[in-house]
Design a protein around this motif. Structure first.
Motif, PDB file in Angstrom:
ATOM      1  N   GLN A  28       1.054  -1.045  -0.068  1.00  0.00           N
ATOM      2  CA  GLN A  28      -0.143   0.080   0.016  1.00  0.00           C
ATOM      3  C   GLN A  28       0.839   1.275   0.044  1.00  0.00           C
ATOM      4  N   ALA A  31       2.490   1.690  -3.413  1.00  0.00           N
ATOM      5  CA  ALA A  31       1.519   1.940  -4.446  1.00  0.00           C
ATOM      6  C   ALA A  31       1.123   3.385  -4.350  1.00  0.00           C
ATOM      7  N   ASN A  32       1.134   4.046  -3.214  1.00  0.00           N
ATOM      8  CA  ASN A  32       0.857   5.240  -2.907  1.00  0.00           C
ATOM      9  C   ASN A  32       2.065   6.178  -2.822  1.00  0.00           C
ATOM     10  N   THR A  35       1.363   9.716  -4.142  1.00  0.00           N
ATOM     11  CA  THR A  35      -0.110  10.305  -3.856  1.00  0.00           C
ATOM     12  C   THR A  35       0.206  11.304  -2.806  1.00  0.00           C
TER      13      THR A  35
ATOM     14  N   GLY B  13      -1.514   0.036  -7.974  1.00  0.00           N
ATOM     15  CA  GLY B  13      -0.107   0.983  -8.119  1.00  0.00           C
ATOM     16  C   GLY B  13       0.433   0.911  -9.451  1.00  0.00           C
ATOM     17  N   ALA B  49      -3.193  11.623  -7.783  1.00  0.00           N
ATOM     18  CA  ALA B  49      -3.431  10.055  -7.238  1.00  0.00           C
ATOM     19  C   ALA B  49      -4.130  10.281  -5.888  1.00  0.00           C
ATOM     20  N   GLN B  50      -4.968   9.501  -5.441  1.00  0.00           N
ATOM     21  CA  GLN B  50      -5.332   9.296  -4.154  1.00  0.00           C
ATOM     22  C   GLN B  50      -5.556   8.018  -3.694  1.00  0.00           C
ATOM     23  N   ALA B  51      -5.436   7.717  -2.431  1.00  0.00           N
ATOM     24  CA  ALA B  51      -5.223   6.415  -1.542  1.00  0.00           C
ATOM     25  C   ALA B  51      -6.672   5.785  -1.434  1.00  0.00           C
ATOM     26  N   ILE B  52      -6.767   4.647  -2.033  1.00  0.00           N
ATOM     27  CA  ILE B  52      -7.705   3.752  -1.285  1.00  0.00           C
ATOM     28  C   ILE B  52      -7.566   3.240   0.041  1.00  0.00           C
ATOM     29  N   PRO B  53      -8.308   3.723   1.162  1.00  0.00           N
ATOM     30  CA  PRO B  53      -7.605   3.148   2.256  1.00  0.00           C
ATOM     31  C   PRO B  53      -7.844   1.857   2.621  1.00  0.00           C
ATOM     32  N   GLY B  69      -5.061   0.225  -2.045  1.00  0.00           N
ATOM     33  CA  GLY B  69      -4.335   0.549  -3.099  1.00  0.00           C
ATOM     34  C   GLY B  69      -4.377   2.220  -3.299  1.00  0.00           C
ATOM     35  N   VAL B  70      -4.189   2.223  -4.653  1.00  0.00           N
ATOM     36  CA  VAL B  70      -4.203   3.656  -5.127  1.00  0.00           C
ATOM     37  C   VAL B  70      -5.040   3.628  -6.338  1.00  0.00           C
TER      38      VAL B  70
END
Lengths: 119, 144
Positions: A28, A31-32, A35, B13, B49-53, B69-70
């Motif tokens: 995670q 992947a970010n 961000t 990602g 981009a923004q995070a999927i919590p 993920g993102v």
């Protein structure tokens, strides 16, 4: 002592769960990496083992293992650095394999006992 | 054990980094696309981009939630001033013989390209690690 000693296997299972969850946390974070304003996450598990170690060292009855289940938590450092995450990823993968080896050896020991020491 | 989640996180990602590469490629490809007027010129794009919590704690007896993920929140045009070039013979030249070209910053684009490439590789490495962990887990209790 029970025939199948339960503490080692359940502790190893929890540690394996923690390793898999830590892998998810690192994936995670990677992947970010790009961000903006992302909050890194981590897994809390090993840091809470001291209480259990103390109980075992003093020969006390073990506290309930349920309270030691791993969980996700927000990491203190905000910025994601890819190199740190990759190092953590390698370490975690090796740690996972070490845990698997320990579990396999433990089961081989039981198998030896079941077969009365014969191969 | 839910290995699907680990693969899914790395896959999102990779998708976002690939989108970054696509957008950078589009910016570089349009570096010399002249606009019919100053307002019509191509604007360099950026991926936000923004995070999927990922669930931060256990809930309702679940060990962990599968999300995470993102994702690309938006692809936004950047408000950069066009590059004005004096080409009097150009069909899109204005009254002063100036043609508007997109203000694409080549250094920025190349840095973005490499950053996205490395981030993509890091996601691939994370996915390979997940695959190794999954395949070794399948060997529990097998022959030593």
């Amino acid at each position: 002592m029970s025939l199948v000693e339960p503490t080692t296997i359940s502790l190893l299972g929890m540690a394996l769960d923690a390793a898999v969850m830590r892998h998810q946390a690192i994936a995670q974070n990677i992947a970010n990496a790009g961000t903006p304003g992302y909050q890194r996450i981590a897994v809390s598990f090993e840091s809470r083992m001291a209480e259990l170690q103390g109980a075992i060292a003093q020969g006390q009855p073990l506290p309930s293992l349920g309270q030691f289940q791993p969980f996700f938590e927000a990491a203190d450092n905000d910025a994601v650095s890819l190199d740190t995450e990759m190092a953590a990823l390698s370490e975690n993968t090796l740690h996972h394999q070490a845990l698997l080896k320990a579990l396999n050896k433990h089961m081989a020991l039981m198998s030896l006992a079941i077969n009365e020491g014969k191969r | 054990m839910d290995y699907h989640a680990a693969f899914q996180i790395s896959a999102t990602g990779m998708a976002v980094e690939k989108l970054r590469l696509d957008v950078t490629a589009a910016n570089i490809a349009n570096m010399h696309s002249a606009g019919t007027s100053v307002d019509q010129v191509y604007q360099p794009l950026r991926v936000v981009a923004q995070a999927i919590p990922l669930e931060l704690s256990r809930q309702f007896g679940q060990l962990y939630a599968a999300a995470g993920g993102v994702e690309a929140a938006a692809v936004v045009p950047q408000a950069v001033a066009p590059r004005m070039v004096s080409e009097p013979g150009h069909p899109y030249a204005d009254a002063r013989g100036m043609v508007a070209y997109p203000g694409v910053n080549q250094t920025d684009e190349m840095v973005n390209l490499n950053t996205a490439l490395r981030a993509y590789e890091a996601n691939v490495a994370a996915m390979n690690a997940a695959r190794t962990m999954a395949s070794r887990t399948l060997d529990i209790g097998g022959q030593q």
